[in-house]
Enzyme design. Structure first.
Site, PDB file in Angstrom:
ATOM      1  N   HIS A  29      10.386  -4.158   4.478  1.00  0.00           N
ATOM      2  CA  HIS A  29      11.045  -2.961   4.442  1.00  0.00           C
ATOM      3  C   HIS A  29      10.858  -1.947   5.632  1.00  0.00           C
ATOM      4  CE1 HIS A  29       6.295  -1.647   4.576  1.00  0.00           C
ATOM      5  NE2 HIS A  29       6.329  -0.774   4.207  1.00  0.00           N
ATOM      6  N   HIS A  41      -1.849   4.134   9.279  1.00  0.00           N
ATOM      7  CA  HIS A  41      -0.724   4.799   9.852  1.00  0.00           C
ATOM      8  C   HIS A  41      -1.050   6.892  10.463  1.00  0.00           C
ATOM      9  CE1 HIS A  41      -0.890   2.168   6.528  1.00  0.00           C
ATOM     10  NE2 HIS A  41       0.785   3.124   6.896  1.00  0.00           N
ATOM     11  N   HIS A  69       0.845  -1.371  -0.049  1.00  0.00           N
ATOM     12  CA  HIS A  69       0.126  -0.232  -0.463  1.00  0.00           C
ATOM     13  C   HIS A  69       1.411   1.881  -0.415  1.00  0.00           C
ATOM     14  CE1 HIS A  69       0.420  -0.280   4.256  1.00  0.00           C
ATOM     15  NE2 HIS A  69       0.897  -0.053   3.917  1.00  0.00           N
TER      16      HIS A  69
HETATM   17  C1  DHB Z   1       5.995   3.093   2.327  1.00  0.00           C
HETATM   18  C2  DHB Z   1       5.252   1.986   2.478  1.00  0.00           C
HETATM   19  C3  DHB Z   1       3.898   2.128   3.358  1.00  0.00           C
HETATM   20  O1  DHB Z   1       3.796   0.913   4.103  1.00  0.00           O
HETATM   21  C4  DHB Z   1       3.962   2.789   3.755  1.00  0.00           C
HETATM   22  O2  DHB Z   1       2.543   3.187   5.111  1.00  0.00           O
HETATM   23  C5  DHB Z   1       4.138   4.132   3.730  1.00  0.00           C
HETATM   24  C6  DHB Z   1       5.077   4.377   2.688  1.00  0.00           C
HETATM   25  C7  DHB Z   1       7.131   3.621   0.842  1.00  0.00           C
HETATM   26  O3  DHB Z   1       7.461   2.404   0.658  1.00  0.00           O
HETATM   27  O4  DHB Z   1       7.373   4.870   0.784  1.00  0.00           O
HETATM   28 FE    FE Z   2       2.514   0.967   5.929  1.00  0.00          FE
END
Ligand code: DHB
Ligand code: FE
Length: 278
Positions: free
Chosen positions: A192, A59, A12
């Site tokens: 990530h 978030h 997302h």
């Molecule tokens: C990114 C990934 C995420 O899951 C998010 O909530 C906000 C940013 C990113 O990779 O930029």
């Molecule tokens: Fe996220």
């Protein structure tokens, strides 16, 4: 009775919203990513769901570090799109299904999952970007029930608890009398990490293990503690917990309809996977 047709997992990343707004789908960086959604769109056209249950993490839009429910279920008649600061375009409000929301809330509380019920809830990029990827040409032709999992502030719910929570949601949906066609949409991940010395961390081996396990044997993921998942997947890769809840909703064995994996999109190993109950 309501029927669960299948589940979609997808990343997302907010930058996708910027790419959609600037019509960059054919741009060299973005084309392989956007092309990866053709199979899932085709699958959805055959399914025509009435409702999408969206499992995601808020978030900082509805809940911040001062008040953060472990599990929160939306029970609003409609959900306004907003974001916590990425500056991406919003989408039109998305209709809810309060009857299904309350059936889920009552069902899971009866099974001793003490959720927060939210009669007002705004939706951020973790809901709006996946909806735009699935229905690129207009407003999504579905009602939604958003369910937010705390993947943000420790202590996080365990993978085991997330799978069990999803299973309880699935039972509540299947007990809901109206003949609704329901699709599950789990968003976030895969690996990530934004912060610290490992910023930019991506782990394709663990991502593959997660996608394989979701398809064949989700219980394998319940053997990892949240600390181990953070170590293997990154501080934000722990959003895989949302996918584990989504997989729980599907219940027993599944068939994998399609899978795409593309690194990186922004900071993230992006993936999309469709599973159907067998
Ligand atoms: C990114 C990934 C995420 O899951 C998010 O909530 C906000 C940013 C990113 O990779 O930029
Ligand atoms: Fe996220």
């Amino acid at each position: 009775m309501a029927e669960i047709l299948g589940g979609i997992g997808t990343s997302h990343v907010p930058a996708i919203g910027g790419a959609i707004a600037r019509h960059l789908q054919q741009d060299a960086y973005w084309k392989p990513f956007f092309d990866g959604f053709q199979d899932v769109r085709q699958w959805l056209q055959g399914q025509r769901p009435d409702v999408v249950v969206v499992v995601y993490n808020d978030h900082g839009l509805n809940f911040f570090l001062d008040k953060l429910p472990t599990f929160a279920v939306g029970a609003a008649p409609s959900y306004t799109s907003s974001d916590e600061g990425w500056g991406i375009p919003t989408i039109a409000p998305v209709e809810g299904d309060p009857d299904l929301s309350w059936a889920i809330i009552e069902g899971v509380v009866a099974e001793e999952f003490d959720v927060t019920s939210c009669q007002e809830m705004r939706i951020d990029h973790a809901v709006t970007i996946p909806l735009q990827l699935l229905w690129p040409s207009g407003p999504p032709p579905v009602r939604i029930v958003p369910i937010s999992i705390n993947t943000v502030q420790h202590p996080l719910p365990s993978a085991k608890r997330c799978l069990a929570f999803g299973q309880a949601i699935g039972r509540a949906i299947r007990r809901h009398p109206p003949d609704l066609k329901v699709v599950v949409l789990a968003t976030g991940g895969l690996s990530h990490q934004f912060d610290g010395e490992r910023a930019g961390f991506i782990n394709p081996e663990f991502d593959a293990l997660c996608l394989n396990s979701l398809a064949d044997d989700p219980c394998r993921l319940t053997g990892y503690s949240t600390r181990e998942i953070v170590a293997l997947s990154g501080t934000q890769g722990v959003e895989i917990l949302n996918w584990i809840v989504g997989r729980g909703i599907l219940g027993g064995p599944t068939r994998e309809v399609c899978r795409k994996y593309h690194i990186p999109i922004s900071n993230t190993a992006s993936a999309v996977q469709v599973l159907e109950p067998r």
